[in-house]
Design an enzyme around this catalytic site. Structure first.
Site, mmCIF file in Angstrom:
data_model
loop_
_atom_site.group_PDB
_atom_site.id
_atom_site.type_symbol
_atom_site.label_atom_id
_atom_site.label_comp_id
_atom_site.label_asym_id
_atom_site.label_seq_id
_atom_site.Cartn_x
_atom_site.Cartn_y
_atom_site.Cartn_z
ATOM 1 N N CYS A 1 -0.436 4.187 1.991
ATOM 2 C CA CYS A 1 -0.247 4.029 3.437
ATOM 3 C C CYS A 1 1.207 4.258 3.839
ATOM 4 C CB CYS A 1 -0.628 2.610 3.878
ATOM 5 S SG CYS A 1 -2.187 2.031 3.200
ATOM 6 N N ASP A 2 2.137 3.714 3.093
ATOM 7 C CA ASP A 2 3.526 3.647 3.564
ATOM 8 C C ASP A 2 4.521 4.443 2.719
ATOM 9 O OD1 ASP A 2 2.700 1.989 5.601
ATOM 10 O OD2 ASP A 2 2.962 0.168 4.424
ATOM 11 N N CYS B 1 0.834 -1.205 0.000
ATOM 12 C CA CYS B 1 0.000 0.000 0.000
ATOM 13 C C CYS B 1 0.866 1.251 0.000
ATOM 14 C CB CYS B 1 -0.927 -0.039 1.214
ATOM 15 S SG CYS B 1 -1.971 1.422 1.360
HETATM 16 C C1 LIG Z 1 0.950 -3.646 4.888
HETATM 17 C C2 LIG Z 1 -0.276 -2.765 4.943
HETATM 18 C C3 LIG Z 1 -0.165 -1.486 5.492
HETATM 19 C C4 LIG Z 1 -1.291 -0.672 5.556
HETATM 20 N N1 LIG Z 1 -1.143 0.557 6.130
HETATM 21 C C5 LIG Z 1 -2.218 1.384 6.200
HETATM 22 C C6 LIG Z 1 -2.104 2.682 6.783
HETATM 23 O O1 LIG Z 1 -1.027 3.104 7.216
HETATM 24 N N2 LIG Z 1 -3.222 3.458 6.805
HETATM 25 C C7 LIG Z 1 -4.425 3.043 6.280
HETATM 26 O O2 LIG Z 1 -5.392 3.788 6.344
HETATM 27 N N3 LIG Z 1 -4.555 1.817 5.740
HETATM 28 C C8 LIG Z 1 -3.484 0.992 5.675
HETATM 29 N N4 LIG Z 1 -3.606 -0.239 5.077
HETATM 30 C C9 LIG Z 1 -4.911 -0.621 4.501
HETATM 31 C C10 LIG Z 1 -5.846 -1.072 5.620
HETATM 32 O O3 LIG Z 1 -5.186 -2.042 6.390
HETATM 33 C C11 LIG Z 1 -7.141 -1.624 5.039
HETATM 34 O O4 LIG Z 1 -7.776 -0.628 4.265
HETATM 35 C C12 LIG Z 1 -8.085 -2.063 6.156
HETATM 36 O O5 LIG Z 1 -7.448 -3.009 6.988
HETATM 37 C C13 LIG Z 1 -9.362 -2.681 5.597
HETATM 38 O O6 LIG Z 1 -10.106 -3.145 6.680
HETATM 39 P P1 LIG Z 1 -11.256 -4.243 6.499
HETATM 40 O O7 LIG Z 1 -11.794 -4.455 7.869
HETATM 41 O O8 LIG Z 1 -12.160 -3.845 5.419
HETATM 42 O O9 LIG Z 1 -10.531 -5.554 5.981
HETATM 43 P P2 LIG Z 1 -9.302 -6.401 6.549
HETATM 44 O O10 LIG Z 1 -8.416 -5.596 7.406
HETATM 45 O O11 LIG Z 1 -8.724 -7.051 5.352
HETATM 46 O O12 LIG Z 1 -9.989 -7.510 7.478
HETATM 47 C C14 LIG Z 1 -10.706 -8.564 6.907
HETATM 48 C C15 LIG Z 1 -11.166 -9.499 8.008
HETATM 49 O O13 LIG Z 1 -12.052 -10.461 7.448
HETATM 50 C C16 LIG Z 1 -11.718 -11.746 7.929
HETATM 51 N N5 LIG Z 1 -12.187 -12.738 6.941
HETATM 52 C C17 LIG Z 1 -11.815 -12.882 5.642
HETATM 53 N N6 LIG Z 1 -12.470 -13.913 5.078
HETATM 54 C C18 LIG Z 1 -13.288 -14.413 6.040
HETATM 55 C C19 LIG Z 1 -14.227 -15.489 6.076
HETATM 56 N N7 LIG Z 1 -14.477 -16.254 4.998
HETATM 57 N N8 LIG Z 1 -14.860 -15.756 7.243
HETATM 58 C C20 LIG Z 1 -14.635 -14.993 8.352
HETATM 59 N N9 LIG Z 1 -13.775 -13.935 8.349
HETATM 60 C C21 LIG Z 1 -13.111 -13.668 7.222
HETATM 61 C C22 LIG Z 1 -10.219 -11.717 8.131
HETATM 62 O O14 LIG Z 1 -9.836 -12.706 9.059
HETATM 63 C C23 LIG Z 1 -10.048 -10.293 8.664
HETATM 64 O O15 LIG Z 1 -10.259 -10.302 10.053
HETATM 65 C C24 LIG Z 1 -2.527 -1.101 5.027
HETATM 66 C C25 LIG Z 1 -2.635 -2.377 4.475
HETATM 67 C C26 LIG Z 1 -1.528 -3.193 4.446
HETATM 68 C C27 LIG Z 1 -1.667 -4.586 3.869
#
Ligand SMILES: Cc1cc2nc3c(=O)[nH]c(=O)nc-3n(C[C@H](O)[C@H](O)[C@H](O)COP(=O)(O)OP(=O)(O)OC[C@H]3O[C@@H](n4cnc5c(N)ncnc54)[C@H](O)[C@@H]3O)c2cc1C
Length: 348
Positions: free
Chosen positions: A146-147, A143
């Protein structure tokens, strides 16, 4: 994060939240404060993508930044304080044709719920280079938004040849001194306009027919270098055995994967929830998290191919909670409404 609640097959929940990333946690805080006693299924990656990063600098309210894991732990504590329950559990299939909905878990258990919030995120694709497990979040990232700002003055690599990679490269070129796009073929897959923007940029260079084999560095020092392999016909890692592959080690301060994301929606494939061509949940037109199935709401990266930020995921998580609460209230009001008087009764 630990599992706290045993699953009971018989209970029908008001709200189940699938996913424990920032979107799921935000939905949990809101639904718990509304006394809906949500159950959060943590899935294969408890805490979600933010647990992969060391420092989050762009989430509102933390002027000094905050660790990704700490942000998630705080969110879980906050939701738990208001009565949210958490349990391990990965949904394999969902039956959404009738109420209550049924979620079949990988463990064989079934969870039943009236409203369902899907917050399963979108997983960034990794390329399989040696060292990526150790260094993700320590100079290796998926990302740039983000970084990128951590790499002012660095030389960085972007892996990929599509629009995602061009976007990452163009964003990184604001901070890094040199951005090198590493692509396994000799032409880009990106759209013409994105390819042109990247090619025309002075700080962006390309390495064709090249792939990333190994990432060097440590969690203390971050990424310090990379071993790249090249073959004149492209796809070099598939030709390693041939002996015709050139190896080169370069010094870099950061590596960004730009090879796309996969929304975690396999379990919705056989349902009436609409997905777009890439598998992202389509929400109804307008400012809503409603999906094509009444009572099912989408939140976070799983319904957002564009922004993919923690703060937007938290925002749509809260929207999904409010939408679910309102849907449950409307449904309950309809169930308890007096039945219309029969014609005979009206005549009397
Ligand atoms: C390395 C990295 C650095 C980042 N740094 C930043 C930053 O500095 N600032 C920022 O704003 N954003 C950052 N991001 C982006 C940010 O992390 C995401 O936008 C955010 O986490 C999305 O949240 P979410 O809850 O939608 O999904 P996710 O964080 O992807 O969570 C998905 C969840 O769903 C669960 N899941 C998936 N499939 C299933 C299933 N079949 N059954 C049950 N559970 C399931 C997983 O276990 C997980 O708990 C970064 C991302 C990465 C990879």
């Amino acid at each position: 994060m630990s599992t706290d609640t045993p699953i009971t097959d018989a209970t029908v929940r008001d709200v189940v939240i699938v996913g424990s990333g920032v979107a799921g946690l935000s939905a949990a805080v809101y639904t718990a404060r509304a006394d809906l006693e949500p159950l959060v299924l943590e899935g294969p990656e408890p805490g979600g993508q933010l647990t992969l990063t060391t420092e989050v600098e762009n989430y509102l309210g933390f002027p000094e930044g905050i660790g990704g894991m700490e942000l998630i732990q705080n969110g879980k504590e906050q939701a738990t304080r208001f009565g949210a329950e958490f349990t391990h559990g990965t949904v394999e299939t969902a039956t959404l044709e009738e109420q209550p909905f049924a979620l079949e878990l990988a463990s064989g258990e079934t969870i039943r719920t009236r409203a369902l919030i899907v917050a399963t995120g979108a997983s960034a694709r990794w390329v399989g280079a040696d060292g990526e497990d150790e260094l993700m979040g320590y100079g290796l990232s998926t990302c740039a938004t983000c970084d990128g700002a951590f790499h002012r003055g660095d030389d960085v690599l972007v892996i990929g040849g599509g629009d995602s990679a061009m976007e990452e490269a163009l964003f990184l070129a604001k901070f890094a001194d040199n951005v090198t796009v590493v692509h396994r073929r000799d032409e880009l897959r990106a759209s013409d306009i994105m390819a042109k923007r990247a090619r025309d940029h002075d700080a962006i260079a390309f390495r064709w027919n090249t792939e990333l084999l190994e990432i060097h560095g440590s969690q203390e020092d971050g990424v310090t270098g990379a071993t790249l392999v090249r073959h004149p016909d492209g796809h070099p890692t598939a030709k390693l055995e041939s002996g015709e592959v050139d190896h080169e080690t370069v010094d870099v301060g950061g590596i960004f994967y730009g090879v796309g994301h996969v929304p975690n929606t396999e379990f919705l494939a056989e349902t009436a929830v609409e997905l777009d061509e890439a598998g992202y949940i389509r929400t109804e037109p307008g400012m809503t998290t409603e999906t094509a199935v009444e009572g099912v709401f989408g939140a976070g990266d799983v319904m957002d191919p564009d922004y993919r930020q923690a703060i937007t995921a938290a925002g749509t998580g809260s929207m999904a909670a409010l939408d679910a609460e309102s849907w449950l209230e409307t449904r309950e009001a309809a169930e308890h409404a007096s039945p219309p008087l029969a014609e005979a009764e009206l005549d009397d």
